[in-house]
Design a protein around this motif. Structure first.
Motif, PDB file in Angstrom:
ATOM      1  N   THR A  63      34.697  28.352  44.485  1.00  9.80           N
ATOM      2  CA  THR A  63      33.570  28.940  44.185  1.00  9.80           C
ATOM      3  C   THR A  63      33.682  29.603  42.791  1.00  9.80           C
ATOM      4  OG1 THR A  63      31.611  30.227  44.863  1.00  9.80           O
ATOM      5  CG2 THR A  63      33.650  31.168  44.878  1.00  9.80           C
ATOM      6  N   ALA A  64      32.574  29.649  42.121  1.00 15.09           N
ATOM      7  CA  ALA A  64      32.417  30.454  40.869  1.00 15.09           C
ATOM      8  C   ALA A  64      32.907  31.652  40.691  1.00 15.09           C
ATOM      9  CB  ALA A  64      30.842  29.974  40.213  1.00 15.09           C
ATOM     10  N   GLN A  65      33.731  32.120  40.002  1.00 16.15           N
ATOM     11  CA  GLN A  65      34.301  33.485  39.900  1.00 16.15           C
ATOM     12  C   GLN A  65      33.938  34.127  38.838  1.00 16.15           C
ATOM     13  OE1 GLN A  65      38.374  32.899  40.495  1.00 16.15           O
ATOM     14  NE2 GLN A  65      38.286  32.065  42.565  1.00 16.15           N
ATOM     15  N   GLY A  66      33.554  35.472  38.676  1.00 16.80           N
ATOM     16  CA  GLY A  66      33.355  36.235  37.659  1.00 16.80           C
ATOM     17  C   GLY A  66      32.190  36.191  36.814  1.00 16.80           C
ATOM     18  N   PRO A  67      31.998  36.934  35.848  1.00 15.23           N
ATOM     19  CA  PRO A  67      30.862  36.803  34.979  1.00 15.23           C
ATOM     20  C   PRO A  67      30.705  35.317  34.523  1.00 15.23           C
ATOM     21  CG  PRO A  67      31.773  38.730  34.711  1.00 15.23           C
ATOM     22  CD  PRO A  67      32.811  37.998  35.258  1.00 15.23           C
ATOM     23  N   GLN A  68      32.092  34.910  33.844  1.00 16.63           N
ATOM     24  CA  GLN A  68      32.125  33.570  33.369  1.00 16.63           C
ATOM     25  C   GLN A  68      31.971  32.421  34.221  1.00 16.63           C
ATOM     26  OE1 GLN A  68      35.255  33.131  30.213  1.00 16.63           O
ATOM     27  NE2 GLN A  68      35.666  35.387  30.572  1.00 16.63           N
ATOM     28  N   ARG A  69      31.840  32.595  35.411  1.00 17.41           N
ATOM     29  CA  ARG A  69      31.860  31.834  36.521  1.00 17.41           C
ATOM     30  C   ARG A  69      32.720  30.567  36.510  1.00 17.41           C
ATOM     31  NH1 ARG A  69      30.033  34.307  39.724  1.00 17.41           N
ATOM     32  NH2 ARG A  69      29.048  32.655  40.970  1.00 17.41           N
ATOM     33  N   LEU A  70      34.078  30.923  36.423  1.00 26.30           N
ATOM     34  CA  LEU A  70      34.897  29.949  36.244  1.00 26.30           C
ATOM     35  C   LEU A  70      35.470  29.580  37.803  1.00 26.30           C
ATOM     36  CD1 LEU A  70      37.260  32.104  33.997  1.00 26.30           C
ATOM     37  CD2 LEU A  70      35.811  30.004  33.284  1.00 26.30           C
ATOM     38  N   ARG A  71      35.851  28.420  37.685  1.00 27.91           N
ATOM     39  CA  ARG A  71      36.102  27.705  39.026  1.00 27.91           C
ATOM     40  C   ARG A  71      37.730  27.476  38.947  1.00 27.91           C
ATOM     41  NH1 ARG A  71      32.232  26.074  42.314  1.00 27.91           N
ATOM     42  NH2 ARG A  71      30.068  26.323  41.332  1.00 27.91           N
ATOM     43  N   PRO A  72      38.407  27.841  40.151  1.00 27.40           N
ATOM     44  CA  PRO A  72      39.816  27.697  40.346  1.00 27.40           C
ATOM     45  C   PRO A  72      40.346  26.170  40.228  1.00 27.40           C
ATOM     46  CG  PRO A  72      39.119  28.146  42.320  1.00 27.40           C
ATOM     47  CD  PRO A  72      37.910  28.435  41.479  1.00 27.40           C
ATOM     48  N   ARG A  73      41.449  26.059  39.834  1.00 29.76           N
ATOM     49  CA  ARG A  73      42.300  24.845  39.663  1.00 29.76           C
ATOM     50  C   ARG A  73      43.048  24.703  41.112  1.00 29.76           C
ATOM     51  NH1 ARG A  73      46.212  23.901  35.204  1.00 29.76           N
ATOM     52  NH2 ARG A  73      46.213  21.892  36.093  1.00 29.76           N
TER      53      ARG A  73
END
Length: 278
Positions: free
Chosen positions: A156-166
């Motif tokens: 899922t999108a994470q943090g304010p930057q909406r980063l997605r994990p690899r």
């Protein structure tokens, strides 16, 4: 007339109070502890996106990098540490300097961009460091590693930057289980911590780095998702970090938010309050 004088005095006192508060906060942040919000996943699982911690600035003494930067480009505010304390830059020394230890999790100033980074200290001055097939070699000797199962997180999108994990287990759909191999790495001085593996990539096989005097070699615990000393500063990495660029040691997570903002209290991770950084 008296009411206007009282009103004017009250306004002046309010301004003074705000100025004093800002000065005290600035001194506290410069000399003792600096707040730091984890924006990326380069230090998983030791540090997660959304962890909020205070950096111990007393651990290594003080240099120009100890002066706080204030970067709010959306508001047109970009006050860099060099703007305030640049006159102390250039000699690679510190006031009341303390030596960092191998394995410390350190916040430092990027030698080129000036941005704050957080990584684990792997190589000390005079060390040689090499990575072969994902295994770290210090001074020609392999660092001890042991398999430690699997690190799992939600896709899922994470943090304010909406980063997605690899993920090591291939493309994963929204809400699916994103997995990475976990190992426990133990440095020669006995410091142990988890490291993660995602894929076989270029950074898993490097040349030999010789750490120069007065500099340090850093790596992220999430080894395949970290721009660190394995990459030169000119190509997006941090290269060797000068002693004077160290800001402080990360000792303890105060709290952690899995959402877009630390203000979203319903997304706080209850198991990370006051958690020590190891």
């Amino acid at each position: 007339m008296a009411d206007k004088e009282k009103s004017g005095n009250a306004f002046v006192e309010t301004v003074k109070t705000i100025v004093y508060a800002l000065v005290i906060a600035g001194v506290f942040r410069t000399l003792f502890f600096q707040p730091f919000w984890i924006p990326s996943g380069s230090m998983k699982e030791t540090l997660l996106i959304g962890d909020f911690l205070f950096v111990n600035k007393m651990a290594y003494g003080y240099s120009y990098a100890s002066c706080p930067s204030l970067m709010l480009p959306s508001y047109g505010i970009e006050v860099d540490a060099r703007d305030v304390c640049g006159s102390f830059d250039g000699d690679n020394t510190r006031l009341w300097g303390g030596e960092p230890k191998r394995g410390d999790v350190v916040v430092f100033r990027h030698p080129v961009s000036g941005r704050d980074y957080i990584k684990r200290l792997i190589g000390l001055p005079g060390d040689t460091v090499q990575v072969k097939q994902g295994l770290v070699y210090l001074n020609g000797e392999p660092v001890k590693v042991e398999d430690a199962g699997t690190f799992t997180e939600k896709m899922t999108a994470q943090g304010p930057q909406r980063l997605r994990p690899r993920c090591e287990n291939g493309p994963v759909g929204e809400g699916g289980s994103c997995e990475k191999s976990r190992q426990t790495e133990t440095l020669p001085n006995g410091v142990s911590y988890p490291i993660l593996n995602i894929a076989n990539q270029q950074s898993d096989n490097t040349g030999v780095y010789s750490v120069p005097a007065g500099h340090y070699f850093f790596m992220g615990d999430n080894r395949d998702n970290s721009a660190d000393s394995r990459l030169a500063q000119q190509v997006g990495g941090v290269g060797f970090v000068p002693y004077e660029n160290l800001i402080g040691r990360a000792d303890r997570i105060m709290f952690s938010s899995a959402g877009r903002s630390m203000l979203f209290f319903w997304t706080w991770r209850g198991d990370r309050f006051f958690k020590g950084v190891e």
